[in-house]
Write a protein that holds these residues in place. Structure first.
Motif, PDB file in Angstrom:
ATOM      1  N   VAL A 284       0.848  -1.197   0.000  1.00 38.82           N
ATOM      2  CA  VAL A 284       0.000   0.000   0.000  1.00 38.82           C
ATOM      3  C   VAL A 284       0.882   1.246   0.000  1.00 38.82           C
ATOM      4  CG1 VAL A 284      -1.645   1.356   1.354  1.00 38.82           C
ATOM      5  CG2 VAL A 284      -1.989  -1.102   1.100  1.00 38.82           C
ATOM      6  N   ARG A 285       1.883   1.251   0.851  1.00 37.66           N
ATOM      7  CA  ARG A 285       2.768   2.423   0.931  1.00 37.66           C
ATOM      8  C   ARG A 285       3.422   2.694  -0.416  1.00 37.66           C
ATOM      9  NH1 ARG A 285       7.746   3.893   0.973  1.00 37.66           N
ATOM     10  NH2 ARG A 285       8.551   1.763   0.754  1.00 37.66           N
ATOM     11  N   ARG A 286       3.915   1.647  -1.067  1.00 38.89           N
ATOM     12  CA  ARG A 286       4.608   1.839  -2.338  1.00 38.89           C
ATOM     13  C   ARG A 286       3.654   2.293  -3.436  1.00 38.89           C
ATOM     14  NH1 ARG A 286       8.447  -3.613  -2.208  1.00 38.89           N
ATOM     15  NH2 ARG A 286      10.108  -2.725  -0.915  1.00 38.89           N
ATOM     16  N   ALA A 287       2.500   1.659  -3.518  1.00 35.82           N
ATOM     17  CA  ALA A 287       1.555   2.000  -4.581  1.00 35.82           C
ATOM     18  C   ALA A 287       1.007   3.420  -4.429  1.00 35.82           C
ATOM     19  CB  ALA A 287       0.401   0.999  -4.610  1.00 35.82           C
ATOM     20  N   TRP A 288       0.955   3.918  -3.197  1.00 34.38           N
ATOM     21  CA  TRP A 288       0.391   5.244  -2.951  1.00 34.38           C
ATOM     22  C   TRP A 288       1.453   6.332  -2.865  1.00 34.38           C
ATOM     23  CZ3 TRP A 288      -4.635   6.859  -3.031  1.00 34.38           C
ATOM     24  CH2 TRP A 288      -5.588   5.854  -3.173  1.00 34.38           C
ATOM     25  N   GLU A 289       2.696   6.020  -3.218  1.00 31.60           N
ATOM     26  CA  GLU A 289       3.695   7.074  -3.316  1.00 31.60           C
ATOM     27  C   GLU A 289       3.273   8.073  -4.397  1.00 31.60           C
ATOM     28  OE1 GLU A 289       7.778   4.692  -2.033  1.00 31.60           O
ATOM     29  OE2 GLU A 289       7.183   4.773  -4.141  1.00 31.60           O
ATOM     30  N   ALA A 290       3.474   9.352  -4.137  1.00 31.33           N
ATOM     31  CA  ALA A 290       3.026  10.389  -5.069  1.00 31.33           C
ATOM     32  C   ALA A 290       3.906  10.421  -6.308  1.00 31.33           C
ATOM     33  CB  ALA A 290       3.050  11.749  -4.386  1.00 31.33           C
TER      34      ALA A 290
END
Length: 307
Positions: A284-290
């Motif tokens: 989730v953290r990686r996919a939601w990086e801006a």
């Protein structure tokens, strides 16, 4: 469906000894996580993968032929089978060379590694689709991003109750925006570019891609999505852009990854999936990086948008 009992270390050791004769036989140990097949390290140079049922045996046989087809087109390594056959009636195995390096969880992908990923995406687009389909690679239609968005909205609401995710983050993907992000032309898609399938060296180069059993002819945004989950949204989009994909495929892949990760995390938090939470939270953290591309509010058709 034919299915044999899970192979034991003795079963694997006997098979490995018959394939690699000499001495007392190589050391064998199971690969811990993430393998679709029952997978074992054999010594320091080989990997033994055993299909547990007939369906995966069919896909493993197809994979052996597919790897030969894709290898000339890719700038990264593809395992080579040094022996293959049946380990039980109707159930296949392949003894592959072990590609040196760790996984995307072990090593960050460098800027040069992003060039490697761009070469991978470019090579996949160059593989003749008809030849892949002649090997039995299935053609799969694109997923509905709007249906996925609705499922992610519901999942985000459950995650908010568990203090895991802010549902407002999904407001960026509106129904009109989802409708714009249509799938590009079909190409050969690895369809499982998870972190454990990327072989990454200590210097951040991508040295190989593992497990081609799930390959399909379909939406290339699915591979961009896989990379977003594995190496982060910015690196995935940069690699796809270097490979010639325009804004629509990149944004489609980004939002496929974001919706998928929210849904998967929700299923696990709610106890519907027994998988471990930390890797899902990291995805989730990686996919939601801006990414800068998110600032594009109006997409216009251009020469590269057909890619």
């Amino acid at each position: 469906m034919t299915q044999a009992p899970p192979p034991t270390a003795d079963t694997v050791r006997r098979l490995a000894r018959s394939l690699l004769p000499g001495g007392d036989g190589p050391d064998v140990r199971p690969v811990a996580e993430g393998a679709e097949h029952s997978t074992w390290w054999v010594g320091s140079r080989h990997v033994l993968r055993l299909a547990p049922d007939r369906d995966r045996a069919v896909r493993q046989r197809r994979e052996l032929r597919l790897r030969d087809l894709v290898r000339p087109h890719l700038g990264v390594g593809v395992p080579v089978s040094v022996a293959h056959g049946e380990w039980a009636a109707g159930l296949t195995y392949t003894l592959d060379t072990r590609l040196p390096g760790g996984t995307a969880a072990d090593h960050d992908v460098s800027a040069v590694g992003e060039d490697d990923l761009a070469g991978l995406l470019t090579g996949l687009r160059e593989v003749p689709v008809r030849e892949a389909e002649a090997l039995g690679v299935p053609r799969v239609g694109p997923r509905s991003l709007e249906a996925l968005r609705r499922a992610a909205v519901r999942a985000a609401e459950h995650l908010a109750e568990a203090d895991e995710f802010a549902p407002t983050r999904l407001a960026q993907l509106t129904p009109p925006a989802a409708a714009q992000l249509t799938a590009p032309a079909s190409v050969l898609v690895h369809h499982a570019l998870h972190g454990e399938h990327l072989v990454v060296s200590a210097d951040g180069r991508v040295r190989g891609i593992l497990d081609w059993t799930g390959a399909v002819v379909g939406d290339p945004a699915e591979d961009i999505a896989g990379l977003a989950r594995a190496v982060g949204a910015p690196a995935a989009v940069r690699a796809a852009t270097l490979a010639g994909y325009g804004a629509r495929p990149c944004l489609r892949g980004l939002w496929l990854a974001r919706c998928d990760t929210v849904i998967c995390l929700s299923e696990t938090v709610r106890g519907r999936d027994a998988g471990p939470l930390p890797p899902l939270r990291e995805q989730v953290r990686r996919a939601w990086e801006a990414i800068l591309l998110e600032r594009v509010t109006e997409l216009r058709d251009g020469p590269d948008e057909a890619l």
